[in-house]
Write an enzyme that holds these catalytic residues in place. Structure first.
Site, PDB file in Angstrom:
ATOM      1  N   SER A  37       0.801  -1.226   0.000  1.00 53.98           N
ATOM      2  CA  SER A  37       0.000   0.000   0.000  1.00 53.98           C
ATOM      3  C   SER A  37       0.829   1.270   0.000  1.00 53.98           C
ATOM      4  CB  SER A  37      -0.943   0.014   1.212  1.00 53.98           C
ATOM      5  OG  SER A  37      -0.211  -0.133   2.415  1.00 53.98           O
ATOM      6  N   ASP A  53      -2.181   8.633   7.647  1.00 54.11           N
ATOM      7  CA  ASP A  53      -3.143   7.790   8.346  1.00 54.11           C
ATOM      8  C   ASP A  53      -2.387   6.887   9.326  1.00 54.11           C
ATOM      9  OD1 ASP A  53      -2.006   5.739   6.853  1.00 54.11           O
ATOM     10  OD2 ASP A  53      -3.737   5.410   5.560  1.00 54.11           O
ATOM     11  N   HIS A  95       0.508   5.087   6.804  1.00 56.34           N
ATOM     12  CA  HIS A  95       1.189   5.597   5.618  1.00 56.34           C
ATOM     13  C   HIS A  95       1.644   7.049   5.750  1.00 56.34           C
ATOM     14  CE1 HIS A  95      -1.806   2.507   4.381  1.00 56.34           C
ATOM     15  NE2 HIS A  95      -0.734   2.002   3.794  1.00 56.34           N
TER      16      HIS A  95
END
Length: 370
Positions: free
Chosen positions: A38, A335, A338
């Site tokens: 991600s 977040d 990340h």
């Protein structure tokens, strides 16, 4: 007889036209083929039935190319891979492999195979139901490899991959966060495997996949190590450490893995003729940002800009109902997991044109010039 000659002449002319078209297609001077999780997913998970998605606001709120709409990137703007591609002169971002428009000459700018929740090991990320691990990502590149032969011709495709393409690999964090350290899984995993055995499996599996890419004509690689996992808002929140503390076990595992990764990449450089494997020292880069966040213009390196739960907004992922900070550029973390685009910009700068402290044995600008 005359009919047969006509058919043969038609087929010959058709082949000649095809060869002419191939000879007219010019590959760009720089392309990125992106593998990972991600941290660099550009939207592949949008096309999966998965719990790991970033296709909802406010993700992408600062992504100019989409007008601030979510694209599936797990950050507020560009990923590190996006920024590195721009700084190396690529005309557009590498498109997600699973996107329907990733066809034809569009793949000459590179392709992004990364998937949120994906890991080095096939079992990693099973809590998300669907995700694309490293092995399948390399399988997908094999498909792209055949398409490049069709677009450029075999000789030009080989040259394009060996000389003009950079293969970036950003993976490994999920193997710890959503496998070895995950509360519902880790008890069983740790009972059956020591940390040393688990990390050995990660290294050997990644080595196999990097070697597969080499056999498919990849030559210029940059491989990121695992960052300081114990310092992300998620780990700090669930372990209830102070703002200036990080979770020791998570960081120790990352450092053990990183030591072996460095040795493995040196071994590949030695044993795969013509290959250049760069180590991106993401661990020390992110730790530098976290330790000296004020000097980089950030106001916090502990609290997530978008998230909820715990002291650091680090338990519930970013979504439409999340609280969001007023100044996104002042947060190292977007977040619970990340970095923000502002942090990604700092990291990318060091990787493109930095010293051997953060990227070795050469930087990405030097790799591109080879």
């Amino acid at each position: 007889m005359a009919r047969l000659i006509s058919v043969l002449l038609f087929l010959f002319m058709l082949q000649l036209c095809s060869m002419t078209v191939l000879s007219l297609i010019e590959a760009p001077d720089s392309a990125s083929f992106v593998f990972g999780d991600s941290l660099v997913d550009a939207g592949n998970n949008n096309y999966l039935q998965t719990l790991s998605k970033a296709d909802i606001p406010p993700n992408g709120i600062d992504f100019t190319a989409s007008g601030g709409q979510p694209t599936g990137r797990f950050t507020n703007g560009r990923t590190i891979a996006d920024i590195v591609g721009e700084q190396l002169g690529q005309p557009s971002f590498a498109l997600p492999f699973l996107a329907p428009n990733t066809t034809g000459t569009a793949i000459l700018n590179g392709v992004n195979y990364a998937s949120g929740g994906g890991g080095i090991l096939n079992g990693t990320g099973q809590i998300f139901i669907n995700r694309i691990g490293m092995e399948v990502q390399v399988d997908f590149f094999n498909t792209t490899r055949k398409q490049l032969d069709e677009i450029l011709g075999e000789s030009k495709a080989k040259e394009f991959l060996m000389k003009k393409s950079i293969f970036s690999v950003t993976i490994g964090s999920n193997d710890f966060l959503n496998n070895y350290l995950f509360p519902l899984i880790s008890a069983t995993v740790r009972l059956n495997q020591s940390p040393e055995s688990f990390i050995d499996e990660m290294i050997n599996t990644l080595k196999t996949q990097l070697t597969r890419l080499y056999t498919l004509d990849a030559r210029k690689f940059v491989v990121g190590n695992v960052g300081p996992l114990g310092c992300i808002p998620y780990q700090k929140s669930i372990n209830r450490v102070s703002p200036n503390e990080c979770v020791t076990l998570a960081n120790q595992l990352a450092m053990q893995y990183n030591t072996q990764l460095r040795t493995m990449l040196a071994d590949l450089n030695k044993n795969l003729p013509g290959a250049r494997f760069l180590l991106a020292n993401v661990y020390d880069l992110v730790l530098e940002l976290i330790t000296n966040y004020n000097s980089y213009g950030f106001s916090t390196a502990s609290v997530a800009c978008c998230g909820n739960g715990g002291q650091y907004a680090g338990i519930i992922p970013c979504g439409p109902t999340s609280s969001m900070c007023d100044d996104r550029s002042a947060h190292v973390f977007w977040d619970p997991y990340h970095p923000s685009e502002a942090a990604n910009l700092v990291i990318a700068k060091y990787l493109v044109n930095g010293s051997t402290k953060y990227i070795s044995p050469i930087n990405l600008l030097q790799l591109k010039a080879l």
